[in-house]
Write a protein that holds these residues in place. Structure first.
Motif, PDB file in Angstrom:
ATOM      1  N   HIS A 174       5.130   6.377   0.702  1.00 25.62           N
ATOM      2  CA  HIS A 174       6.266   6.445  -0.327  1.00 25.62           C
ATOM      3  C   HIS A 174       5.852   7.375  -1.329  1.00 25.62           C
ATOM      4  N   GLY A 175       5.034   8.400  -1.001  1.00 26.32           N
ATOM      5  CA  GLY A 175       4.831   9.531  -1.890  1.00 26.32           C
ATOM      6  C   GLY A 175       3.616   9.077  -2.949  1.00 26.32           C
ATOM      7  N   LYS A 176       3.046   7.926  -2.893  1.00 27.46           N
ATOM      8  CA  LYS A 176       2.140   7.637  -3.983  1.00 27.46           C
ATOM      9  C   LYS A 176       0.621   8.012  -3.240  1.00 27.46           C
ATOM     10  N   LYS A 177       0.123   9.101  -3.976  1.00 25.41           N
ATOM     11  CA  LYS A 177      -1.246   9.466  -3.428  1.00 25.41           C
ATOM     12  C   LYS A 177      -2.099   8.321  -4.011  1.00 25.41           C
ATOM     13  N   ARG A 178      -3.327   8.044  -3.091  1.00 30.24           N
ATOM     14  CA  ARG A 178      -4.292   6.814  -3.446  1.00 30.24           C
ATOM     15  C   ARG A 178      -5.648   7.420  -2.891  1.00 30.24           C
ATOM     16  N   ASN A 179      -6.704   7.352  -3.470  1.00 26.80           N
ATOM     17  CA  ASN A 179      -8.215   7.391  -3.314  1.00 26.80           C
ATOM     18  C   ASN A 179      -8.897   6.385  -3.222  1.00 26.80           C
ATOM     19  N   VAL A 180      -9.292   6.142  -2.057  1.00 26.15           N
ATOM     20  CA  VAL A 180     -10.224   4.810  -1.791  1.00 26.15           C
ATOM     21  C   VAL A 180     -11.531   4.913  -1.313  1.00 26.15           C
ATOM     22  N   LEU A 181     -12.436   4.200  -1.811  1.00 31.01           N
ATOM     23  CA  LEU A 181     -13.690   4.441  -0.933  1.00 31.01           C
ATOM     24  C   LEU A 181     -14.308   3.119  -0.355  1.00 31.01           C
ATOM     25  N   PHE A 182     -14.683   3.205   0.876  1.00 35.79           N
ATOM     26  CA  PHE A 182     -14.974   2.377   1.976  1.00 35.79           C
ATOM     27  C   PHE A 182     -16.419   2.237   2.003  1.00 35.79           C
ATOM     28  N   ALA A 183     -17.219   1.235   1.722  1.00 31.17           N
ATOM     29  CA  ALA A 183     -18.484   1.164   1.653  1.00 31.17           C
ATOM     30  C   ALA A 183     -19.019  -0.141   2.457  1.00 31.17           C
ATOM     31  N   GLY A 184     -19.892   0.019   3.599  1.00 34.11           N
ATOM     32  CA  GLY A 184     -20.459  -0.932   4.459  1.00 34.11           C
ATOM     33  C   GLY A 184     -21.231  -0.570   5.327  1.00 34.11           C
ATOM     34  N   PRO A 185     -22.193  -1.535   5.920  1.00 33.29           N
ATOM     35  CA  PRO A 185     -23.136  -1.131   6.865  1.00 33.29           C
ATOM     36  C   PRO A 185     -22.746  -0.405   7.901  1.00 33.29           C
ATOM     37  N   THR A 186     -23.585   0.231   8.737  1.00 32.38           N
ATOM     38  CA  THR A 186     -23.356   1.149   9.970  1.00 32.38           C
ATOM     39  C   THR A 186     -22.678  -0.054  10.969  1.00 32.38           C
ATOM     40  N   GLY A 187     -21.699   0.413  11.593  1.00 32.56           N
ATOM     41  CA  GLY A 187     -21.171  -0.562  12.646  1.00 32.56           C
ATOM     42  C   GLY A 187     -20.164  -1.505  12.117  1.00 32.56           C
ATOM     43  N   CYS A 188     -19.535  -1.506  10.839  1.00 33.36           N
ATOM     44  CA  CYS A 188     -18.862  -2.789  10.477  1.00 33.36           C
ATOM     45  C   CYS A 188     -17.525  -2.503  10.625  1.00 33.36           C
ATOM     46  N   GLY A 189     -17.048  -1.216  11.100  1.00 35.04           N
ATOM     47  CA  GLY A 189     -15.620  -0.910  11.333  1.00 35.04           C
ATOM     48  C   GLY A 189     -14.866   0.075  10.287  1.00 35.04           C
ATOM     49  N   LYS A 190     -15.678   0.543   9.391  1.00 33.03           N
ATOM     50  CA  LYS A 190     -15.001   1.499   8.204  1.00 33.03           C
ATOM     51  C   LYS A 190     -14.195   2.576   8.924  1.00 33.03           C
ATOM     52  N   THR A 191     -14.783   3.383   9.793  1.00 34.18           N
ATOM     53  CA  THR A 191     -13.936   4.394  10.378  1.00 34.18           C
ATOM     54  C   THR A 191     -13.055   4.075  11.467  1.00 34.18           C
TER      55      THR A 191
END
Length: 441
Positions: A174-191
């Protein structure tokens, strides 16, 4: 096209439809094959092998009718176009499908009671297929709940992270820019969350932050290369996911005392701010200029250095003493603030000020891994079955062992994939002609 290849693809499309993934866009395999060929991955292949691979890819690509992406619904329709089935065979096909799904039809489509007007809409499973197709054909009509439901069908746990990602995509559409940081241990599914979302919105670019280098530095991958294969329209509406962002931010000092990490972040900041960015022509690369005001950025990282430094300073452990993995897992439950990113992780204040939300993912447990192993589509077991065209079973004791090992080594689903592949290889070495393999402790 070879009959076996045709059957395999039609079977795959049908399986995806039954899973409820008909509206998901699949990339034409010829696209990746072409990229790999240009990158020189097949240079060492003989002409005979390469031409055979090319012929197979061209055959499969025919289902896409020249398009880069196509939904599973349309792929299945393209596969069956012109197919003639007599009435007796059609009756048998209908009987098989009916027997397989009759128990689930009522649960999926029937509402227990009518939903009065103005009350909350029914859950995703309650929508008729036509409604789902209409919702996904026009991307901007996807609701946050629909996006969440789809991602949750492929990501177990991490509900808060999936919600945050769903809202980012919804706002972005909807045209609303967001910048978000995802932090978590290796292998938890972030990517993995973003890989799943890229099936809904292909204009998601996942970048390895450890590969990024500034203009003028040695290194093959620059910021401009993120957008190398995009049109201006695609670039200006992209979601850029920078994986291993914490590694990019860790201070790196040169012989002159300059912090190269801070300089790299400074170049990245120009894009995050939402201004027009210009990349001049350089070494055969064309000049590029585009507006970044509608580009959303996602920063993913384990931030383990942040966790350990913060614990060392704020506890009685003291420097020089080791912190075991169980301690680190506990620390991930404590809230990470933007101040922590600046103090312990080397993230520049200006970038922290432009991060709208910090999302924390919890460590995966043995129970999580057991659920993944038993899941009808997420399990590495199912993937190997499709790849080798075999039946593969894990007894419960082996499931418990693998789940516990994955929890202890904190390597995530990657460990399950590699370990099960290793176990299967051992059995296939002894007998590669079997149709079913049992992996047991």
């Amino acid at each position: 096209m070879k009959e076996e290849s045709y059957i395999r693809n039609v079977k795959y499309f049908l399986e995806e439809l039954i899973r409820g993934c008909g509206i998901i866009q699949k990339e034409n395999p010829a696209v990746q094959f072409t990229k790999d060929a240009k990158a020189g991955l097949y240079d060492n292949y003989t002409d005979e092998v390469y031409n055979s691979m090319l012929k197979d890819i061209e055959d499969v690509a025919k289902f896409w009718h020249g398009k880069k992406y196509e939904t599973v619904y349309n792929l299945f329709q393209n596969a069956l176009a012109g197919v003639k089935v007599d009435s007796d065979d059609m009756w048998q096909i209908a009987k098989i499908l009916t027997r397989s799904c009759e128990n689930s039809m009522t649960a999926r489509y029937k509402l227990e009671k009518p939903v009065p007007k103005n009350e909350e809409e029914p859950e995703w499973e309650d929508f008729e297929d036509e409604e789902l197709i209409d919702a996904f054909e026009e991307e901007k009509q996807m609701t946050p709940k629909e996006i969440y439901r789809y991602v949750s069908s492929q990501i177990l746990g991490q509900e808060e992270a999936v919600k945050a990602a769903s809202m980012l995509l919804y706002n972005h559409l909807h045209g609303k820019k967001r910048n978000v940081l995802f932090a978590g241990p290796t292998g938890c599914g972030k990517t993995e969350i973003w890989r799943v979302l890229s099936q809904l919105y292909p204009n998601i670019q996942i970048v390895d932050g450890t590969m990024l280098t500034m203009e003028g530095w040695s290194g093959a991958f620059k910021l401009r290369d993120i957008f190398a294969n995009m049109s201006r329209e695609q670039a200006e509406s992209a979601i850029i996911v920078i994986d291993e962002f914490d590694k990019l931010c860790e201070p790196k000092y040169g012989s002159g005392g300059n912090n190269y990490s801070a300089a790299m972040q400074n170049e990245l900041l120009k894009m995050i701010e939402g201004n027009k960015v210009f990349f001049p022509e350089d070494k055969g690369k064309v000049a590029m200029e585009f507006d970044t005001s509608k580009i959303s950025f996602v920063f993913c990282g384990s931030f383990e250095t942040l966790i350990t430094r913060k614990r060392e300073i704020n506890s009685s452990i003291g420097f020089g003493k080791s912190i075991d993995k169980s301690d680190i897992s506990v620390e991930y439950k404590n809230k990470i603030k933007t101040e922590d990113l600046m103090t312990y992780a080397g993230v520049r204040r200006e970038i922290c000020g432009r991060i709208n939300q910090v999302v924390q993912l919890r460590p995966m447990t043995a129970e999580d891994y057991k659920q993944i192993l038993q899941h009808y589509s997420m399990s590495p077991v199912r993937k190997l079955e499709k790849e080798y065209h075999i039946r593969l079973k894990l007894n419960r004791e082996m499931q418990d062992i693998l789940a516990k090992e994955a929890e202890e080594n904190q390597m995530g689903v990657r460990y399950l994939n590699s370990r099960i592949q290793e176990l299967l290889d051992e059995q296939m070495f002894l007998d590669s002609e079997k149709e079913e393999y049992l992996l047991e402790a």
